[in-house]
Every structure is written in C-alpha cells, then in structure tokens.
Design a protein around this motif. Structure first.
Motif, PDB file in Angstrom:
ATOM      1  N   PHE A   1     -12.649   3.557   3.995  1.00  0.00           N
ATOM      2  CA  PHE A   1     -13.982   4.055   4.333  1.00  0.00           C
ATOM      3  C   PHE A   1     -14.850   4.152   3.086  1.00  0.00           C
ATOM      4  CE2 PHE A   1     -17.087   7.308   5.521  1.00  0.00           C
ATOM      5  CZ  PHE A   1     -17.381   7.003   6.835  1.00  0.00           C
TER       6      PHE A   1
ATOM      7  N   GLN B   1     -15.899   0.826   1.917  1.00  0.00           N
ATOM      8  CA  GLN B   1     -17.028   0.291   2.678  1.00  0.00           C
ATOM      9  C   GLN B   1     -18.330   0.991   2.279  1.00  0.00           C
ATOM     10  OE1 GLN B   1     -16.567   0.097   6.972  1.00  0.00           O
ATOM     11  NE2 GLN B   1     -18.732  -0.380   7.276  1.00  0.00           N
TER      12      GLN B   1
ATOM     13  N   GLY C   1     -19.355  -0.534  -0.924  1.00  0.00           N
ATOM     14  CA  GLY C   1     -19.442  -1.993  -0.983  1.00  0.00           C
ATOM     15  C   GLY C   1     -18.414  -2.641  -1.895  1.00  0.00           C
ATOM     16  N   ILE C   2     -17.217  -2.081  -1.889  1.00  0.00           N
ATOM     17  CA  ILE C   2     -16.145  -2.564  -2.779  1.00  0.00           C
ATOM     18  C   ILE C   2     -15.121  -3.354  -1.975  1.00  0.00           C
ATOM     19  CG2 ILE C   2     -14.184  -1.769  -4.172  1.00  0.00           C
ATOM     20  CD1 ILE C   2     -15.985   0.679  -4.851  1.00  0.00           C
ATOM     21  N   ASP C   3     -14.741  -4.531  -2.468  1.00  0.00           N
ATOM     22  CA  ASP C   3     -13.756  -5.324  -1.734  1.00  0.00           C
ATOM     23  C   ASP C   3     -12.349  -5.187  -2.311  1.00  0.00           C
ATOM     24  OD1 ASP C   3     -14.669  -6.848  -3.990  1.00  0.00           O
ATOM     25  OD2 ASP C   3     -13.705  -8.607  -3.138  1.00  0.00           O
TER      26      ASP C   3
ATOM     27  N   ARG D   1      -5.735   0.012   7.156  1.00  0.00           N
ATOM     28  CA  ARG D   1      -6.698   1.014   6.677  1.00  0.00           C
ATOM     29  C   ARG D   1      -6.049   2.250   6.054  1.00  0.00           C
ATOM     30  NH1 ARG D   1     -11.950  -0.070   8.024  1.00  0.00           N
ATOM     31  NH2 ARG D   1     -12.601   2.089   7.867  1.00  0.00           N
TER      32      ARG D   1
ATOM     33  N   THR E   1      -2.201  -7.197  15.463  1.00  0.00           N
ATOM     34  CA  THR E   1      -1.562  -8.516  15.472  1.00  0.00           C
ATOM     35  C   THR E   1      -0.847  -8.722  14.131  1.00  0.00           C
ATOM     36  OG1 THR E   1      -3.307  -9.789  14.368  1.00  0.00           O
ATOM     37  CG2 THR E   1      -3.611  -9.357  16.735  1.00  0.00           C
TER      38      THR E   1
ATOM     39  N   LYS F   1      -1.806 -10.359  11.816  1.00  0.00           N
ATOM     40  CA  LYS F   1      -2.820 -10.341  10.746  1.00  0.00           C
ATOM     41  C   LYS F   1      -2.927  -8.968  10.104  1.00  0.00           C
ATOM     42  CE  LYS F   1      -3.990 -14.451  12.076  1.00  0.00           C
ATOM     43  NZ  LYS F   1      -3.577 -15.629  11.333  1.00  0.00           N
ATOM     44  N   ASP F   2      -2.537  -7.946  10.864  1.00  0.00           N
ATOM     45  CA  ASP F   2      -2.593  -6.586  10.324  1.00  0.00           C
ATOM     46  C   ASP F   2      -1.369  -6.269   9.471  1.00  0.00           C
ATOM     47  OD1 ASP F   2      -5.062  -5.615  11.695  1.00  0.00           O
ATOM     48  OD2 ASP F   2      -3.898  -6.140  13.468  1.00  0.00           O
TER      49      ASP F   2
ATOM     50  N   ASP G   1      -6.096  -9.251  -0.291  1.00  0.00           N
ATOM     51  CA  ASP G   1      -6.119 -10.365  -1.256  1.00  0.00           C
ATOM     52  C   ASP G   1      -5.902  -9.937  -2.710  1.00  0.00           C
ATOM     53  OD1 ASP G   1      -6.512 -12.324   0.634  1.00  0.00           O
ATOM     54  OD2 ASP G   1      -8.699 -12.274   0.499  1.00  0.00           O
TER      55      ASP G   1
ATOM     56  N   LYS H   1      -2.838 -10.902  -4.623  1.00  0.00           N
ATOM     57  CA  LYS H   1      -2.584 -12.266  -5.109  1.00  0.00           C
ATOM     58  C   LYS H   1      -2.650 -12.338  -6.638  1.00  0.00           C
ATOM     59  CE  LYS H   1      -4.734 -14.578  -1.101  1.00  0.00           C
ATOM     60  NZ  LYS H   1      -5.992 -15.228  -0.657  1.00  0.00           N
TER      61      LYS H   1
END
Lengths: 575, 575
Positions: free
Chosen positions: A399, A402, A405-407, A414, A541, A543-544, A549, A552
C-alpha cells in the motif's frame, strides 16, 4: 466434547454448537482453515459482514504438554485477500481449551460505530460496552482489563490500528507478565476484529477443571520424553533461551542473507549493534529478563523483557524478524530505537514485520532518511492519530509503495517478505512464494536446513532440493500449528524422528485415539489443500506464487539470483 | 508505410522501426493491445522499467474521415494491474498519423529523478530537460508549450498526479482551443508516463503532407455519406451537440439508474440542478461555448466551454460521468462546484470518474461531509502538495477504501464504476464486470439498448439478452477504437447497418484494401482476445469478472439486484 462458540457481533448474541463431523477432530490451524473455507465466501470483502474471525486452540492446548499453548487465529486476510492463519502465544489458547471451547467465531458486524468487548466465563458470555477503551493502547488495555477482571484472565485486544481497520493491524495477547508482546501479527486480522467492533476479548477460566486426559499415565510418560527432547537440543535448549530469536542476526548476516536496505545486499555493517548478543548484554546490564516463555508450560523460553538505559520496561517478545525489519532493512543501528519501534507496534497493534518493511519503503520514497531511528519512531506514532500518513503506513508495504509510486516493494500476495533473503536462503524463498499465507517464513522455515544444519543440510544458494524441503516443512508446520505446539519444537523434531511419535502419543493419550506418525503428514497436507482451495476460490493463480522482479537482481555477497522456473514453483503447491 | 517510434527514456535515444507483420495492419487499440501483449511481461510492475506506454492513432486518424481523430493510449494499468487502452480526443492522433507514426512507444525508465519532454518533429525527435515544468498544471503546461513551440503543435502532458505516479493519474491533451479538457483518463496511465519521467510530449507536424489516400474519390464519397449519417441521427446530430453528454443526467435519473450517495438509490433529488439543460442555460448566460469538437473533423461536437458566473473560463469537456461522479454520487448539487472539481482534475491530471467516486468514498469514511462541494474542492487540492491525504485520494477508490477501512467500494478490477447503476442498466453492468479494462462504460455501452432505444431495445432491469448485447457492443467498440473513431459514431451505426459499410469503405479507400463488414467483427474479437490473454497472464481469473457484494442490495426505485450467475458472466468473456 468441546463446542464451537459463535458470537454474532451485530445482534450481540452467542450460541454454543456441537461441531459438525468434518471438524470434530480438528484443532488450531486445521480447524480455522477448514471453517473459513466452509463458511466465508472466498470473494467477499474481508471487512464485510460476510467475513468471520476464528480463534482456535490447538489439539494439545490446555493439556500439560510442553509448549502446547499456541493459538490459531483464522480469517480472510484484508492484507492479502487470501486465507490467513496467524499464530500466537499468550494465555487465550489454554483458557479456551479449559472452558471446552474448540473455536470462538466472531460473525456479522454491527451497523453502528460503537465498540464492545466480549467476556467469556465458565457459565456465560457477556457483551460489554467498550466505548471507554477506544483509542487505548494494548499495554494500557491489558492493565485495565486485569484491573477489572483480575490477573488470571487471558486477553486479546486490538490497538488503534485495528480500530481503524488498517490492514497491518494485529491482535495482541497479554503474555504471562501482562505485557502485550504476543501477537497474531501477520495478515491484518486486527482489522477484521476492528470491523466487527470488538476491542477486546477476555477469557476467564475460573472454576474450570484441568482438561481431561483419556490416559493420564501415557500422557505423562510421553510428555516427559517430550520435555527432555526440547531441552536437550542445542537450538531449543540452549540458543533460543540464551539469546532469543535475535541470535539469528549474526548468524544470518554471516551467511550473507540478511536483507539490507530494502533487500539490496546480504550483509549489514552494523549487524553486531543489533545482534542477540548485544541484546542479551543490554538485558543483563539493565536488569531485564533474559529468558521467559510466551505461555505457561513453555520450556524453550525464547522471550525476554528488554529495558531501557534507565532500567525501565521498553519491550518484550523482541524478535529477530522485528529487529531485522526496522534494523538492517531500514539501516537503523540503534537497538533501543528498534525496541521502541517494537513497543509502538505492540501498543498500536501492528504487525512488526509488515510495519518494519513498510518503514523501509517510506525511506525508499524519501519520506524519512535511511537509518534514522528517531524519524521512524515519529512516523510510526502517526498511526491512529488521524494523520493520513498514519493510514498509509498502517496499511503495509504494498500500500505504501503504491502511495509513493515505488515499484521496488518486497511482497508476495501483498504481504511483506521477512528477514531472510530468498536468493540466499532459497528454501525459505520457495515458502515465501508458494505458501497460501503470503510471504511468511514461519509457514515453512527452510532456514533450518539451509543455514542452521537442523534436519540435514541443503545448499541455500542453489535450487536443488529446496522446493522439496519447503514442501516438507510446510506440511509439518501446518500439523504443528494444528496441535497448538510452538513452531520451535520443529528444531529437535527435525533432528530426532522420535519427536513426532511423542506428539502423536500425547494426542492419542489426550483423546483416546490411535493415530500414527503418518497421520501427521496427512493432516498437514489436508490443511494446505483447504487453504489453497480457499485462495483458488478467491481468485489466486500461480501468478500469485511468484516473487517480484526486484529479486532478479544479483544479491551480494554471493551474487545469487532468484531463479526458480514457473514449473519448479508449480511443483511446490502440489499437495 | 508508417513506422513505430521507440523512445528509450533511460538512454534518451529513439529509433524508427518498420512494424512486424502481425501488427502492420493494425491501428489504435488493436495496435496498443497487441504490442502490450507482445512486449510487456504481464506480471511486471506497471511502474517498472519492464513496462511500456504506447500512443497509437487509429487506422483512419489523420484522414478527412469525420470523427476519426481519437487516440489510443495503451499500457499495463497501475490501477487495475491489467491491460489498459485509454482513449482520448485532442490533436496528437492526427498529427502522429501525418508524421507517419503508427505508434509511439515509451520504454525503460530513467535511474534519476529528472523529468524530460519529448518533441517529435518531421525530421527529428528531441529530448529536452523539463525540470522547469515539474509541478506545472496541465493548463499552464499547454500555454507554456504553445508559447514555446507554436499553437499548431499537439500536446500530451501529465500533472502532478502523474509526476507522483498516483494510480488515478491521467494523461491530458490540449483540445483545439488549448484547454486540457481531453484525457486518457482511466486506469492511471499518467502514472506510467510519470514513472518514465516524461512530463510532456509535443507533436509538431509542420511540413508534413496530408495522409495519403489510396483512392481519394472513393474515400470522399464514403465520407460524405458518413457525415450525413452522423449529423442526421437524433443523438449524435441533435442531443449531443445541444447539451453534451450531460443530457444524460435527466435521462438516467428518470430511468432510476443514476447512482446516488455511493450507489444507494437510483434517483438524485437535485438532478435538475446538475443537468445538461442547466449546463446549457448557464453556458448561454455566461458567454460560454455550447458546442465544439474535441478534435478537428468532429461533426458531433459534444464538447463545450463552461464559464463561471463572471463569464471567466471554468472548464471544458464537462462530461456526464464527471458531473455524476462529483454530483449525484457525492450528493453535490452545485454545478459550478462540480465544474471546478472537473477543472482541478484536468489540471492535476486525474481521471474524473475515479476521483469523483473516490470523493464519495472519502465522504463514506467521514473525511468530508456528504454533499459539501467546497470541502471536496479543498480535499482535491491536496493532491500533489505532499499532503499524504492527497496521495490517498489520488490513488483512487479502492485505495481510499482500504485507507479508511471501508468495505462498500464500487470497483471492478480495482477501477471505479461509472455513472450507470449495474442493477438498473444491466447490459452496462455486464460490461463493467467482464471487460478486461475494469469497470468501464465505454467498453460496451449497453445504455444504448437499455435506456436510449438505440440499436433496439432491451429491458435494463432483467437479465435477458443483456450478456449478449454487452458482448456485441464490446466487439464493436474495440473495432471503433482501432479505427480511431469517436465512440459516439456508434449511435447512428447501431441504428443504420450501412454505417459499418461506410467505415469499411473509408478504410479500404485509405489503404487500398478490400475488407468487408465481417472483418470489423473479426478485428473486434481479436482485440478482446489479446486483452483477455494479457490479463490471464497477469493472473486475472473469472473471480475478477464480478461486481462487489454491495450490488446484492436491492436498488430503488426499481428494487432490482445484480443477479447474474457465474455461468452467465463466464459466457460474456467467451470471444
């Protein structure tokens, strides 16, 4: 036979119910997960009237079995959106068991904004107005409840974070000394309790008998071996009592797996300053308590009381993961600042792992400087004040990421990753990725084989065998949580196969059953299947079941990366 | 042949590329969705370096075809986590087409925090420092850009919301008069542009020729019929020019489908105060502009300039959905307050639907009183100031709901529902639930058949045929978006089957093709399949194609509920 106690929080009514056949033999996590799967629509909002919150003692809770006083709290997590079992010490589990309550279920929600509390006694359940307690921190809450109901009662309470339904909110439990250092922390179940406007639950077992044992002699014999097993293992018998879980700071740093500055490197130059050894030295200097249990009957005693420089109480239950989250992750090197942050989390009712990781995200976003413990304390104090920054911080890492604005945000489903880098402790990385709980080390603690050499030894930097060991540990953990046993019993049990037999012997002697060791595995698998099924129904799914990333990137000092394929991770959820 | 212009925002380099065969014949939404599917890892973070932002004119954009100047902006949405095509008027589409640019792709992201702008000219692409523009609102930005580059350039820019990567951030486009009233609003693509540190894009087509037409005479003939079709239909030829989209306030209120006070009832007692008729009267009194196009070549002209009481510019492109979101949804009845909220959204760079719905959630949470327009204006002004409440509001309805612990939040795929209640306009409800875009009326505007009697008539309160009509409309819309046509051409086309032939004739004459009407359907289906596939790869499941539990409540005045079964909704995504 034990009963289900259902509490309708809207109508302020309660009822006792004989458990249906499919749940009659279950306890702890096995029971909470099965009931959540059966009773909560998986796509419903976790804070809605359709949601439920369930407290269940383990199968051995309330008995004399050493380290059997753990409580499972289950629900749909407002943090992850998936199923959640959050496990805690404290006194509630044993007292519920003594009252013959197999599960306490909070249902529905009030239409008004008034808080209540629930008092459970031998002969009745009471709803009391709790308006006067709104905004009261958990340590004061325990004091007030013990003043009102006596020091023998068990308490579960939420702080302002839970009242405001922030998704990092915990449920805090009084430890035997009356400190709020025990928490069902992960997954925001405090917000579910807050949505049902229950400020506190008081469990008073006055007038109850000991829990019945079907075969007292067999029980006593098994428990004697059990205590010997726990106290003779170097981790549960020596390391944990001496330094608490904080013994791991130096161990994990040495292994190059201590995530530092939001998972950028694996070694923190100030690790020694925040280590278990430093903590133990401070405790001794400052007249703290070096070793105590989180519930009566604990023989490991990894908890402690940590005082400030003036020998006044600062915090208790001061765990490695907390020290890491506010420490290495945020570059804070002052152990006393971290202790204050831990105390604030206990009082505000916040998960320390989620909140510590969130603090690092706030640093990443430039809200406060890296490594500034005092600024972190001030920022954390905003939670519950009405300051919207408190609402952001109290809703966790994803949260806050978001909001800013941080990736670069270390979460799975979550939920924030804990204190072991998945690139350098790959078995625990597999657990983070694949457990239905969201990133959670306790769900399959691969640190054992990867780092501690407990239960064998598996290279932490390579993929080989780490999926398999995570799965084995996930199964074993689910079963341990169902028994109401402390997770740390796994250390001696992993090194001594007779340990499992002792657990089975105790369960058999308690209930008059004839389970065998293989039934433990069957139970663990069955729990995981229920949990995975709930998440599937909720829309999760494969994907969760992935790390973000950022993993990596090669991770110093070993420069390993997170390199599991989709196929390998798919294997990890096949039970 | 037109080229792909790729811009690396980290290296500040660009390249032109001949489109690969599978995308060579595509335009607009067909192109953005295909490229996002092909090039963006579906599980990557929308604000990461792996993310891309694509601007694509439609197949007819730049040509003389009436109403063909719409632009598709595509990416992975930071709001929904799924694929997004956000569609806008303005001048960029036609100028990119004239420059022979089929798609403009922003890739990678800078490692520092300095903003740039991209200037695209006939013979070169320039990167210019944009530090001086940081914090500048979109209307001032357009003024500055037109002062610097001349009034013939097209602009796309982000406001502070995009700079701060808030997930309701829009990309705003100058309309022909230089007002920032045109937006790629939905889905937060402004945050993606902000993550790539591009404050503005300037498109200067000076020196270019008209777009080539393979068969000018055939094109001219088809376009003549096309203009006649558009101008002769009662909706596109009369209603929209006279009152703009705000004509719908009274229509939808009368239908009992105007969601009022966070979707509690279908009629707003002050609907007349915020109606298109009131707006038109104010415009006349205050020397505004009653009717204008959002791009050159528009013959519908549903846009307008709305002045304040002193005849000074207040806002433009003042849409029904905006008026609803801040109006009936929030119980605000002062049209001028709503116009100021619209203007603030344009200037801050925020989607008006998401932000209006969010404002209602803030009212639900007690942050400001219901119906208080002045308080809403002050709250909205916090966005971009650094006030954390601005970060909450700017991240949309689901986020604000979580911040405030509210479970009554009208979103699908975390995107706010627009201005038509799904229980009283069931075809649009099916679209909200099932479109890959998240709740979006434009993706399949069932209001046509349910309320307006355009393209036939289907009962809005019953389920019958509403899945089928939503699907048909979703297909048609996707194709219209691929052509670069305004969605409102659908009104006459739905009532006159020859309309589709005219579109096909123009595309054929433009490119020397021999498409038939059936190819339009094939294209629409192919776009939807690409989008659904991206979302599937991103982890979406049928569970995401559902409305929240709040729509189980009966909805006055018709007291209908949302009653589609899982099986019926599953049918809606079978293309």
């Amino acid at each position: 036979m034990s009963k289900i106690l259902r509490i309708n929080t809207r109508e302020k009514t309660y009822s006792f119910e004989t458990p249906a056949e499919d749940i009659a033999g279950l306890g702890g996590r096995a029971l909470t997960s099965k009931m959540i799967l059966n009773e909560v629509p998986a796509t419903s909002h976790p804070l809605s009237k359709y949601s439920k919150l369930i407290f269940a003692p383990g199968l051995l809770s309330g008995s004399p079995a050493a380290n059997s006083g753990r409580l499972s709290v289950g629900g749909k997590s407002p943090l992850t959106g998936g199923i959640k079992e959050s496990n805690s010490g404290g006194l509630v589990s044993q007292k519920l068991a003594r009252l013959g309550i197999k599960a306490l279920v909070l249902e529905d929600k009030p239409e008004d904004d008034r808080f209540s509390m629930v008092v459970i006694k031998k002969d009745r359940v009471e709803f009391l107005a709790a308006d006067e307690y709104v905004g009261v921190c958990n340590s004061d809450m325990i004091t007030k409840l013990w003043d009102r109901f006596g020091k023998r009662v068990a308490t579960a309470s939420i702080g302002v974070a839970g009242e405001q339904r922030l998704t990092s909110a915990s449920i805090q439990f009084a430890d035997p000394k009356g400190h709020p250092g025990r928490a069902a922390g992960r997954g925001g179940l405090g917000a579910v309790m807050g949505s049902k406007k229950i400020k506190a639950i008081v469990v008073d077992d006055k007038g109850t008998d000991r829990v019945p044992l079907h075969d007292p002699d067999a029980f006593k014999a098994a428990n004697k071996k059990w205590v010997e097993l726990l106290t003779s293992h170097p981790v549960s018998g020596q390391g944990l009592p001496a330094y608490g879980t904080a013994i791991l700071v130096n161990v994990i740093n040495e292994a190059g797996a201590l995530p530092t500055k939001n998972f950028r490197t694996g070694r923190f130059e100030n690790a020694q300053d925040i280590s278990g050894e430093t903590m133990a030295a401070n405790i001794e200097k400052r007249s703290g308590v070096a070793t105590e249990g989180c519930h009566p009957g604990c023989v490991i005693k990894c908890s402690q009381v940590y005082n400030d420089k003036d020998n006044n109480y600062l915090t208790s239950g001061f765990e490695y993961e907390t020290i890491w989250a506010f420490g290495a992750h945020c570059l804070i090197k002052e152990l006393d600042d971290i202790a204050m942050l831990d105390r604030l989390c206990d009082d505000l009712g916040l998960d320390t792992i989620e909140t510590g990781v969130t603090m690092g995200i706030a640093m990443e976003g430039g809200i406060i400087p890296w490594g500034d413990g005092k600024a972190a304390i001030e920022l954390l104090k905003k939670v519950g004040t009405g300051d919207p920054m408190g609402k952001i911080i109290g809703n966790g890492a994803a949260f806050t990421g978001q909001a800013l604005g941080i990736d670069r945000v270390p979460v799975v489903k979550r939920q924030a990753l804990p204190a072991y880098d998945p690139r350098a402790v790959k078995a625990v990385g597999v657990t983070y990725a694949t457990t239905p709980m969201g990133a959670d080390h306790t769900a399959g603690y691969g640190v054992c084989q990867n780092i501690l050499g407990v239960g064998g030894s598996i290279d932490p930097l390579k993929k080989d065998n780490n999926v398999a060991i995570s799965k084995t540990l996930q199964i074993a953990t689910a079963a341990i949580d169902a028994a109401g046993l402390c997770l740390f019993v796994a250390f001696p049990v992993l090194d001594n196969p007779e340990g499992l037999q002792m657990i089975v012997d105790m369960i058999n002697a308690r209930y008059g059953l004839s389970l065998v060791v293989d039934d433990v595995t069957t139970l663990g698998i069955s729990i995981l299947r229920d949990e995975l099924e709930f998440n599937r129904r909720a829309g999760f799914t494969p994907k969760d079941d992935r790390l973000p990333d950022m993993f990596k990137e090669p991770f110093a000092p070993h420069n390993t990366t997170w390199d599991f394929t989709d196929e390998e991770l798919a294997e990890a959820v096949k039970f």
